[in-house]
Write a protein that holds these residues in place. Sequence first.
Motif, mmCIF file in Angstrom:
data_model
loop_
_atom_site.group_PDB
_atom_site.id
_atom_site.type_symbol
_atom_site.label_atom_id
_atom_site.label_comp_id
_atom_site.label_asym_id
_atom_site.label_seq_id
_atom_site.Cartn_x
_atom_site.Cartn_y
_atom_site.Cartn_z
ATOM 1 N N GLU A 411 -29.270 15.559 4.179
ATOM 2 C CA GLU A 411 -28.581 16.797 4.560
ATOM 3 C C GLU A 411 -28.195 16.763 6.045
ATOM 4 N N ASP A 412 -29.070 16.241 6.862
ATOM 5 C CA ASP A 412 -28.784 16.115 8.293
ATOM 6 C C ASP A 412 -27.625 15.140 8.532
ATOM 7 N N ALA A 413 -27.640 14.025 7.799
ATOM 8 C CA ALA A 413 -26.549 13.033 7.915
ATOM 9 C C ALA A 413 -25.219 13.655 7.508
ATOM 10 N N LEU A 414 -25.252 14.459 6.439
ATOM 11 C CA LEU A 414 -24.046 15.121 5.954
ATOM 12 C C LEU A 414 -23.553 16.151 6.969
ATOM 13 N N PHE A 415 -24.486 16.899 7.542
ATOM 14 C CA PHE A 415 -24.098 17.909 8.526
ATOM 15 C C PHE A 415 -23.446 17.254 9.749
ATOM 16 N N ALA A 416 -23.997 16.136 10.186
ATOM 17 C CA ALA A 416 -23.412 15.415 11.332
ATOM 18 C C ALA A 416 -22.006 14.925 10.990
ATOM 19 N N LEU A 417 -21.832 14.431 9.766
ATOM 20 C CA LEU A 417 -20.503 14.012 9.324
ATOM 21 C C LEU A 417 -19.531 15.186 9.359
ATOM 22 N N PHE A 418 -19.957 16.336 8.842
ATOM 23 C CA PHE A 418 -19.087 17.514 8.786
ATOM 24 C C PHE A 418 -18.766 18.060 10.172
ATOM 25 N N THR A 419 -19.654 17.847 11.110
ATOM 26 C CA THR A 419 -19.419 18.360 12.458
ATOM 27 C C THR A 419 -18.511 17.434 13.275
ATOM 28 N N MET A 420 -18.643 16.134 13.046
ATOM 29 C CA MET A 420 -17.948 15.157 13.895
ATOM 30 C C MET A 420 -16.845 14.388 13.168
ATOM 31 N N GLY A 421 -16.735 14.605 11.864
ATOM 32 C CA GLY A 421 -15.879 13.746 11.055
ATOM 33 C C GLY A 421 -14.409 14.126 11.057
ATOM 34 N N ASP A 422 -13.571 13.142 10.688
ATOM 35 C CA ASP A 422 -12.131 13.356 10.527
ATOM 36 C C ASP A 422 -11.582 12.197 9.686
ATOM 37 N N ASP A 423 -10.286 11.946 9.755
ATOM 38 C CA ASP A 423 -9.691 10.917 8.894
ATOM 39 C C ASP A 423 -10.237 9.517 9.174
ATOM 40 N N ARG A 424 -10.812 9.300 10.350
ATOM 41 C CA ARG A 424 -11.371 7.972 10.655
ATOM 42 C C ARG A 424 -12.551 7.632 9.761
ATOM 43 N N ASN A 425 -13.175 8.654 9.180
ATOM 44 C CA ASN A 425 -14.332 8.425 8.311
ATOM 45 C C ASN A 425 -13.944 8.063 6.879
ATOM 46 N N VAL A 426 -12.664 8.241 6.544
ATOM 47 C CA VAL A 426 -12.221 7.961 5.175
ATOM 48 C C VAL A 426 -11.863 6.484 5.059
ATOM 49 N N GLU A 427 -12.701 5.741 4.360
ATOM 50 C CA GLU A 427 -12.480 4.301 4.204
ATOM 51 C C GLU A 427 -11.521 4.003 3.051
ATOM 52 N N ALA A 428 -11.672 4.745 1.954
ATOM 53 C CA ALA A 428 -10.792 4.543 0.802
ATOM 54 C C ALA A 428 -10.735 5.821 -0.023
ATOM 55 N N THR A 429 -9.600 6.031 -0.664
ATOM 56 C CA THR A 429 -9.416 7.189 -1.543
ATOM 57 C C THR A 429 -8.921 6.689 -2.901
ATOM 58 N N TYR A 430 -9.567 7.180 -3.961
ATOM 59 C CA TYR A 430 -9.213 6.800 -5.326
ATOM 60 C C TYR A 430 -8.691 8.023 -6.073
ATOM 61 N N VAL A 431 -7.590 7.851 -6.767
ATOM 62 C CA VAL A 431 -7.013 8.906 -7.590
ATOM 63 C C VAL A 431 -6.899 8.386 -9.017
ATOM 64 N N TYR A 432 -7.498 9.107 -9.935
ATOM 65 C CA TYR A 432 -7.466 8.732 -11.350
ATOM 66 C C TYR A 432 -7.963 7.289 -11.542
ATOM 67 N N GLY A 433 -8.978 6.958 -10.771
ATOM 68 C CA GLY A 433 -9.610 5.655 -10.887
ATOM 69 C C GLY A 433 -8.942 4.511 -10.143
ATOM 70 N N GLN A 434 -7.784 4.787 -9.521
ATOM 71 C CA GLN A 434 -7.057 3.737 -8.813
ATOM 72 C C GLN A 434 -7.154 3.954 -7.298
ATOM 73 N N LYS A 435 -7.363 2.876 -6.575
ATOM 74 C CA LYS A 435 -7.395 2.994 -5.112
ATOM 75 C C LYS A 435 -5.970 3.220 -4.597
ATOM 76 N N VAL A 436 -5.762 4.357 -3.936
ATOM 77 C CA VAL A 436 -4.421 4.708 -3.454
ATOM 78 C C VAL A 436 -4.349 4.745 -1.930
ATOM 79 N N TYR A 437 -5.513 4.625 -1.271
ATOM 80 C CA TYR A 437 -5.527 4.548 0.190
ATOM 81 C C TYR A 437 -6.689 3.677 0.617
ATOM 82 N N GLN A 438 -6.422 2.827 1.591
ATOM 83 C CA GLN A 438 -7.450 1.985 2.196
ATOM 84 C C GLN A 438 -7.241 1.994 3.691
ATOM 85 N N LYS A 439 -8.282 2.314 4.441
ATOM 86 C CA LYS A 439 -8.156 2.343 5.902
ATOM 87 C C LYS A 439 -7.858 0.938 6.414
ATOM 88 N N ASP A 440 -6.955 0.843 7.371
ATOM 89 C CA ASP A 440 -6.602 -0.460 7.944
ATOM 90 C C ASP A 440 -7.801 -1.086 8.643
#
Length: 440
Positions: A411-440
């Motif tokens: 919970e503490d790790a999650l709270f820190a992520l929510f306080t400090m996080g942004d798009d840099r934290n998104v490594e990959a996004t999957y839609v309908y089971g397919q990877k549609v975004y991958q961080k460079d």
Amino acid sequence: MSMSFPIQKTVIRGRFLDIQSLVSQADQISQQVRYFEDGLMIVEQGKIRQFGHWDELNQHLSDTDIIEHYPEQLIIPGFIDTHIHYPQTEMVGAYGEQLLSWLNTYTFPTELQFKNPHYAKGIADFFVQELLKNGTTTALVFCTVHPESVDALFEAAEALQMRLIAGKVLMDRHAPEGLCDTAERAYEESKTLIEKWHGKGRALYAITPRFAPTSTPEQLEKAGQLKQEYPDVYVHTHLSENKDEIAWVKDLFPQQKGYLDVYHHHGLTGKRSVFAHCVHLEEDEWQCMHQTDSAIAFCPTSNLFLGSGLFPLKKTWEKQVKVGLGTDIGAGTSFSLLQTVNEAYKVQQLQGDKLSAYESFYHATLGAAKALDLDDKLGNFNIGKEADFVVLDLKATLLQRLRQSKSKSLEDALFALFTMGDDRNVEATYVYGQKVYQKD
């Protein structure tokens, strides 16, 4: 032209976190948190077929399965944005106004450009990519008054098999001539778009009056008629964002009891009706929201940026009103629901209330799915749900790495992520089971 996707099996191994069922009070959420330190998810044809501990499920794999392994990251359900304007993408951070003057100074001139389908396509493509880059896999979206703007957005989403809800804006007064339709044209164009898009693939349609002041009673009546004719489409509009706006509504609709009653009177409240903001609801309006099973989109970055006020999130639990988070681009200042949660926490602090990491997580995933009447399809990793999920790097910056090394609990790790996080934290996004975004 829609892309055809091969029938594929996706196998994901890693650390999984979700909320496994709906709750009626915030203090129940922690009991529904599900975390697998070493989990396995098997996706077939866009749906979750198996989910659980690696040790218990890996015997279901064959030698030919390709396993995508994320041992260090955190895999969560895709974020759900319950209120955003795609045509305002280019005008984020427009200076110095409150709601009504902001609309006239910045928004309306920007939206005039979306009559041009090529212009609309360019922004729609950019918008969808920006959502994915921020880990948002479903959104409830305002387009403009132009049907071209709706087609452009749904086409961009369809190419990725992405679940979006959107609609043409209805506006027949108090706006520039080029942004106004009529009650009849709004009805006809919306009807055509509903027939064309609602339920096609993962697309869903929303009847979208901008807000009560820009629609005549005749137009709102036509909107209510559409809702009667197509009861499973959505209604998406604004409500009680700003005190001047509320006073204006009372002047324009003296025969109604208040702002929400304008919509309610015209048959626009209900299970699939989502009202953005609701910062200044009266007691009887809270009651009406509850009784009609209508939902609220809480948009903290927007409410702060436009000086609209502080949304009383705690009251949604007290009054049993569904709520999700919205970025409200472009009055909102970030596409990131991580950033949005960060501001939501502060909005509650200013009212003497706490917002836990798990409650924030709920409002950005399963709670938002419930607000959009999609909790049977989205919001967690239950078997049979649509496989939209995000892979997060909790240590995307040096400061985050240091802070996470000191985390005392999940919970503490999650709270820190929510306080400090942004798009840099998104490594990959999957839609309908397919990877549609991958961080460079």
